[in-house]
Scaffold this motif. Structure first.
Motif, short mmCIF file in Angstrom:
data_model
loop_
_atom_site.label_atom_id
_atom_site.label_comp_id
_atom_site.label_asym_id
_atom_site.label_seq_id
_atom_site.Cartn_x
_atom_site.Cartn_y
_atom_site.Cartn_z
N THR A 122 48.44 35.64 42.34
CA THR A 122 47.43 35.75 41.29
C THR A 122 47.85 36.81 40.27
N GLY B 187 42.57 35.24 34.67
CA GLY B 187 41.41 34.37 34.43
C GLY B 187 41.81 32.98 33.98
N ASN C 61 41.81 29.31 39.18
CA ASN C 61 40.60 30.09 39.00
C ASN C 61 39.46 29.19 38.52
N ILE D 219 37.43 36.76 40.05
CA ILE D 219 38.71 36.06 40.15
C ILE D 219 39.03 35.81 41.62
N ASN E 135 35.14 40.99 38.60
CA ASN E 135 36.07 41.48 37.58
C ASN E 135 36.17 43.00 37.51
#
Lengths: 349, 349
Positions: free
Chosen positions: B237, B306, B311, B317, B335
């Protein structure tokens, strides 16, 4: 009228009726956080203040084959990504067959596939919107790049058909007729009787529904076209070549292809199973340009047919023929023999 | 070494060993009338007179991300169609991860899908060639347009790895390490022990095989990534955001992402499950630029994360974290909290 697919899993509904769009669609959109629209330009111009007034911020596609170019594919997918489309969003594709194919291919590939709903707006699209095939065009032929991707629903609001120009109706009717041939003699006779004076929308609804059911029968039993789905290609082998060469509307070229298929079916069986004169009279009466068949060049047609993606060998070309109404079979016709059939057909006209 | 997938159907073999390519491939090519090749330019230059001397008339792709553009996609598919590719032909894709992704997407879409074989030639591709994911890039991010399309076989000839430049080895090792983390503590310890002085090919073979088996476990149980396949995203990620921002080799960015994942896993559990110092020392010793993490901008990273196609919500997230070696879980990190973790990590370095 609701028809349901009959796959092992991943089934969906096909709704066919007048004035159903907004109600039916809201049952689906309410299940998603975000919904994106792809709409055919002509359709949007005609219906943005009425049937499509609920559509927000659509991606507008030029109708017809222009929407199936690589450039259009790039523009659609990049616009969806720019707007932040997510995997659990819904895409709704509203338009004729070309917009459905292009929008469906975008749905199949953006983020490796998102849910989508097909909203066909032409008579021809009663055929293309069923079966989960999506595609764009290559410079080497139509629909040569694509994917199998089933929609979550098909919502076929027949009200859209009321603004179709006559040649679009004629083109779409080509596939309605094909589906009758694929079903049985009774359906062919009933359809020819119902349209003996003119092809009008009012009389077509039961035949559209029957056509969708026929197509679904073949599609659900052979999604990836390894067997009987090929039968849906009835009339399409030569039809596609004529369409490509003369830039003729799809379904009109298919009627010419069907006429040749009937000729070749008789020739292969060495007997007149089908009354060619009857079909010729019927098709010409409705304005299908059968005379165009006199001008085709055999060699050119052979080359174009050899490039069809369904064709798997050289030396012969795969064809779907009929032993009787509703009784199709697949056969490889030797190139020389096929060329002879085309020549003979031209001479017979 | 032959590993077989364990799907409900459509299984295939993954062959891993030195010097196996030509023999293994001939078992497949003999089943097809026509075979087409897509080959990474660098690989072809190095091996056209030796390992790849049997390859005829390949389509040559510039290696790396350039092969994953829309233009390259158009060129590959149009060239295959120009050469008359048929539905029952075989496509063989030889190269690193990018060429595998691009060639695989062409195989998935040309004629709505043809059979293909993946021949990975890098260490990184031991990961990407398994699992049937194919893709090209959008201007809005990597792999955003693609398809799931299983190969007929993966032939992983480790001889190709001998010419890999050091940074490629380092990048590929990032995924080998991730697969060890996904498996269990014993594997992580054995891998760190085997590579305590240097990362050399000789010691990696069992860990590559174990990594492929680990990946396959997740992939076969969740092909379309609705559940546990997400765990393969461990370290990805933030890793993807760093890769995108700093144009860093994939697996090197993933190691940075894994380091943050370890930090965040500790933070979420409010205890030091993992010994951060140990990992920092190990990664830095092998040349992974952990210092780069000091310079990242939280806000920018948040924006990039994002946009990831995995996502599905705003306000938080999705992240894969670990409770222990081999024990992953998926969680949505708010977030604000995530931004705080990044800040804290920067300060800790």
């Amino acid at each position: 009228m609701e028809i349901r697919t009959n796959y092992m899993d991943g089934n969906y509904a096909i709704y066919v009726d007048y004035g159903i769009l907004e109600d039916q669609i809201s049952q689906y959109t309410s299940q998603y956080t975000s919904v994106h629209f792809i709409v055919d330009q002509n359709v949007y111009t005609l219906y943005q203040d009425s049937t499509l007034s609920f559509v927000q911020n659509p991606i507008i596609l030029e109708g017809g084959e222009a929407s199936k170019s690589f450039d259009a594919f790039k523009r659609i997918t990049e616009t969806l990504l720019e707007r932040g489309i997510k995997r659990n969003d819904l895409l709704i594709v509203i338009g004729g067959g070309a917009v459905g194919d292009a929008g469906g291919f975008a749905a199949a590939t953006v983020l490796r596939g998102v849910d989508y709903i097909q909203v066909p707006t032409t008579l021809l699209a009663h055929d293309s919107s069923i079966g989960g095939k999506t595609a764009i065009n290559s410079t080497f032929g139509k629909n040569l790049i694509g994917a199998f991707h089933r929609p979550k629903a098909v919502i076929y609001d027949l009200s859209f058909l009321e603004t179709l120009p006559p040649h679009e109706l004629l083109s779409g009717f080509g596939e309605v007729f094909k589906h009758a041939l694929l079903k049985d003699e009774q359906t062919v006779k009933a359809l020819m009787e119902a349209t003996k004076n003119e092809i009008s929308l009012d009389t077509l609804k039961p035949f559209i529904i029957s056509g969708i059911e026929t197509k679904m029968h073949y599609v659900t039993n052979d999604e990836k076209e390894s067997g009987i789905r090929k039968f849906l290609n009835l009339g399409h082998t030569l039809g596609h070549a004529i369409e490509y060469k003369y830039k003729m509307p799809h379904g009109i070229a298919i009627v010419l292809g069907l006429y040749f298929m009937i000729y070749a079916s008789n020739a292969e069986e060495r007997q007149n199973i089908f009354d060619l004169k009857l079909f010729r009279h019927y098709f010409e009466q409705h304005g299908y340009p059968l005379d165009q068949l006199k001008t085709i060049n055999e060699t050119e047609m052979m080359t174009l047919m050899g490039k069809d993606k369904k064709n798997q060998s050289s030396g012969s070309i795969g064809f779907v023929l009929m032993k009787n109404f509703g009784q199709c079979y697949f056969t490889e016709i030797d190139n020389d023999l096929l060329e002879k059939y085309i020549k003979q057909l031209k001479e017979s006209l």
